[in-house]
Design a protein around this motif. Sequence first.
Motif, mmCIF file in Angstrom:
data_model
loop_
_atom_site.group_PDB
_atom_site.id
_atom_site.type_symbol
_atom_site.label_atom_id
_atom_site.label_comp_id
_atom_site.label_asym_id
_atom_site.label_seq_id
_atom_site.Cartn_x
_atom_site.Cartn_y
_atom_site.Cartn_z
ATOM 1 N N GLY A 272 -47.793 54.333 78.255
ATOM 2 C CA GLY A 272 -46.984 54.776 79.381
ATOM 3 C C GLY A 272 -47.095 53.891 80.599
ATOM 4 N N GLY A 273 -46.907 54.514 81.780
ATOM 5 C CA GLY A 273 -46.897 53.767 83.020
ATOM 6 C C GLY A 273 -48.006 54.157 83.965
ATOM 7 N N VAL A 274 -49.124 54.657 83.447
ATOM 8 C CA VAL A 274 -50.260 55.039 84.282
ATOM 9 C C VAL A 274 -50.822 53.800 84.978
ATOM 10 N N ARG A 275 -51.086 53.934 86.267
ATOM 11 C CA ARG A 275 -51.627 52.804 87.037
ATOM 12 C C ARG A 275 -53.035 53.132 87.554
ATOM 13 N N GLN A 276 -53.817 53.826 86.767
ATOM 14 C CA GLN A 276 -55.171 54.225 87.143
ATOM 15 C C GLN A 276 -56.181 53.559 86.215
ATOM 16 N N ASP A 277 -57.367 53.272 86.741
ATOM 17 C CA ASP A 277 -58.461 52.811 85.898
ATOM 18 C C ASP A 277 -59.108 54.017 85.223
ATOM 19 N N LEU A 278 -59.595 53.810 84.012
ATOM 20 C CA LEU A 278 -60.197 54.888 83.239
ATOM 21 C C LEU A 278 -61.708 54.700 83.155
ATOM 22 N N THR A 279 -62.429 55.793 83.383
ATOM 23 C CA THR A 279 -63.866 55.801 83.144
ATOM 24 C C THR A 279 -64.077 56.290 81.715
ATOM 25 N N ILE A 280 -64.459 55.378 80.840
ATOM 26 C CA ILE A 280 -64.527 55.689 79.411
ATOM 27 C C ILE A 280 -65.939 56.120 79.033
ATOM 28 N N PRO A 281 -66.084 57.302 78.434
ATOM 29 C CA PRO A 281 -67.413 57.755 77.988
ATOM 30 C C PRO A 281 -67.856 56.997 76.732
ATOM 31 N N TYR A 282 -68.713 56.020 76.927
ATOM 32 C CA TYR A 282 -69.156 55.142 75.838
ATOM 33 C C TYR A 282 -69.669 55.947 74.646
ATOM 34 N N GLY A 283 -70.570 56.912 74.919
ATOM 35 C CA GLY A 283 -71.174 57.674 73.835
ATOM 36 C C GLY A 283 -70.161 58.489 73.062
ATOM 37 N N LEU A 284 -69.167 59.049 73.741
ATOM 38 C CA LEU A 284 -68.139 59.844 73.070
ATOM 39 C C LEU A 284 -67.363 58.988 72.072
ATOM 40 N N LEU A 285 -66.924 57.810 72.509
ATOM 41 C CA LEU A 285 -66.177 56.935 71.601
ATOM 42 C C LEU A 285 -67.039 56.504 70.428
ATOM 43 N N MET A 286 -68.303 56.201 70.711
ATOM 44 C CA MET A 286 -69.176 55.716 69.653
ATOM 45 C C MET A 286 -69.479 56.805 68.622
ATOM 46 N N ARG A 287 -69.928 57.959 69.087
ATOM 47 C CA ARG A 287 -70.359 59.009 68.148
ATOM 48 C C ARG A 287 -69.200 59.602 67.355
ATOM 49 N N ARG A 288 -68.042 59.730 68.003
ATOM 50 C CA ARG A 288 -66.878 60.286 67.294
ATOM 51 C C ARG A 288 -66.100 59.224 66.518
ATOM 52 N N ARG A 289 -66.499 57.975 66.659
ATOM 53 C CA ARG A 289 -65.794 56.859 66.002
ATOM 54 C C ARG A 289 -64.306 56.868 66.366
ATOM 55 N N LEU A 290 -64.044 57.014 67.647
ATOM 56 C CA LEU A 290 -62.666 57.078 68.120
ATOM 57 C C LEU A 290 -62.099 55.672 68.300
ATOM 58 N N ARG A 291 -60.774 55.615 68.262
ATOM 59 C CA ARG A 291 -60.054 54.366 68.564
ATOM 60 C C ARG A 291 -59.210 54.592 69.815
ATOM 61 N N LEU A 292 -59.416 53.739 70.813
ATOM 62 C CA LEU A 292 -58.625 53.770 72.040
ATOM 63 C C LEU A 292 -57.808 52.488 72.059
ATOM 64 N N LEU A 293 -56.495 52.626 71.977
ATOM 65 C CA LEU A 293 -55.616 51.487 71.729
ATOM 66 C C LEU A 293 -54.562 51.349 72.818
ATOM 67 N N GLY A 294 -54.111 50.137 73.020
ATOM 68 C CA GLY A 294 -52.961 49.889 73.881
ATOM 69 C C GLY A 294 -51.776 49.475 73.031
ATOM 70 N N SER A 295 -50.578 49.793 73.512
ATOM 71 C CA SER A 295 -49.365 49.402 72.799
ATOM 72 C C SER A 295 -48.302 49.047 73.822
ATOM 73 N N TRP A 296 -47.648 47.896 73.619
ATOM 74 C CA TRP A 296 -46.597 47.461 74.533
ATOM 75 C C TRP A 296 -45.404 46.966 73.739
ATOM 76 N N MET A 297 -44.245 47.536 73.997
ATOM 77 C CA MET A 297 -43.001 47.195 73.321
ATOM 78 C C MET A 297 -43.142 47.376 71.805
ATOM 79 N N PHE A 298 -42.513 46.518 71.009
ATOM 80 C CA PHE A 298 -42.497 46.773 69.566
ATOM 81 C C PHE A 298 -42.074 45.508 68.821
ATOM 82 N N ARG A 299 -42.401 45.496 67.532
ATOM 83 C CA ARG A 299 -41.957 44.419 66.646
ATOM 84 C C ARG A 299 -40.532 44.698 66.172
#
Length: 352
Positions: A272-299
């Motif tokens: 989207g168009g969010v213009r804020q910085d994110l405070t990412i919980p390192y442990g949450l991403l690691m323990r849950r094996r989450l994927r945080l991805l960016g996507s811009w436009m398309f193929r």
Amino acid sequence: MRAWMLDEPGAALRLAEVPDPTPRPDGVLLEVLAVHVPAYTDVVTQAGPRGGVPTPLVLGVGGIGRVSAVGEDVLGLAVGDVVAHVGLLGSDDVVAPEEFLTGWTGIGGRGERTPTIAAMQDRWRDGTFAERVLAPARALVRLPGATGAPHEALLGWFAIAAEALDRADLQAGHEVAVLGATGQLGAAGVHLALARGASRVVAVGRNVDLLERLAIRDARVQAVPLADRAATTAAIGEVDVVLDALGPVPSADPTLAGLDTVRPGGAMVLVGGVRQDLTIPYGLLMRRRLRLLGSWMFRRETLLRVWRQAGVLDLGSLPVSTVGLDDPAAALDLAARTGGSGFVVLTPGRAS
């Protein structure tokens, strides 16, 4: 020919008579049939938070056109073909590719206007809010069976959401939350998730009326009005995929509320168009094996896949208002007022 010209950032978009484009070896001359006018087009003209554009130029990104001439080096496209212009053009360097949006604001990668970007913008400056456009062949997709109907102009918008869902590896049966579901991009994400077999789609947004309309369309849609972080997280529950299609917001809390809902092994995609910085919980991403991805436009392949899904998506059922070239100010005002409740499409061959 007639076109919508932006003379400089902050100037009013004006109807102008400009020279007809002429074919060149790597280009394709198109008769423009239909172009989506995004709700935030007035922000682009004013050089707002989405950044400036190189001016003067004919504004407009993407759209549907009919081929009227092809350059001598262009193979696979013929006069009379109906094509989609994806708007995104990349450099030839595979090691460090650079890309930008023709006729619009938007630079890929670090968002920096390098000498390569500047050269590409100079060569392919003009956009599609016009009767005709010279387009780079490698930014076009042939659409078998297309007619140039107004709803076909929405393909690019849906392809942006489709690319994001592809990056999240959305599978049939997944539960999905769409943040910003009452905006145009978020609404496209809701429709695509349903078409791809999601078992539950949580539509999160500010406009309660639009949320209710989405919920009425399919029993799998759960409407959640955007609230504070804890309340939004609790209302969404746990999901496999979060699609963040929010526009500019005053804080990062809505995005972080979405992150809180991703179940172990799931993914969240920022598109989207969010213009804020994110405070990412390192442990949450690691323990849950989450994927945080960016996507811009398309193929280009993504847009073609959306076109082949068009019957399932039923793009023709979406609320579309058409405008002609005569009054750009009125068209931009209509687009801004329409927002997430529908789409405004420019059909240059039609009188306003």
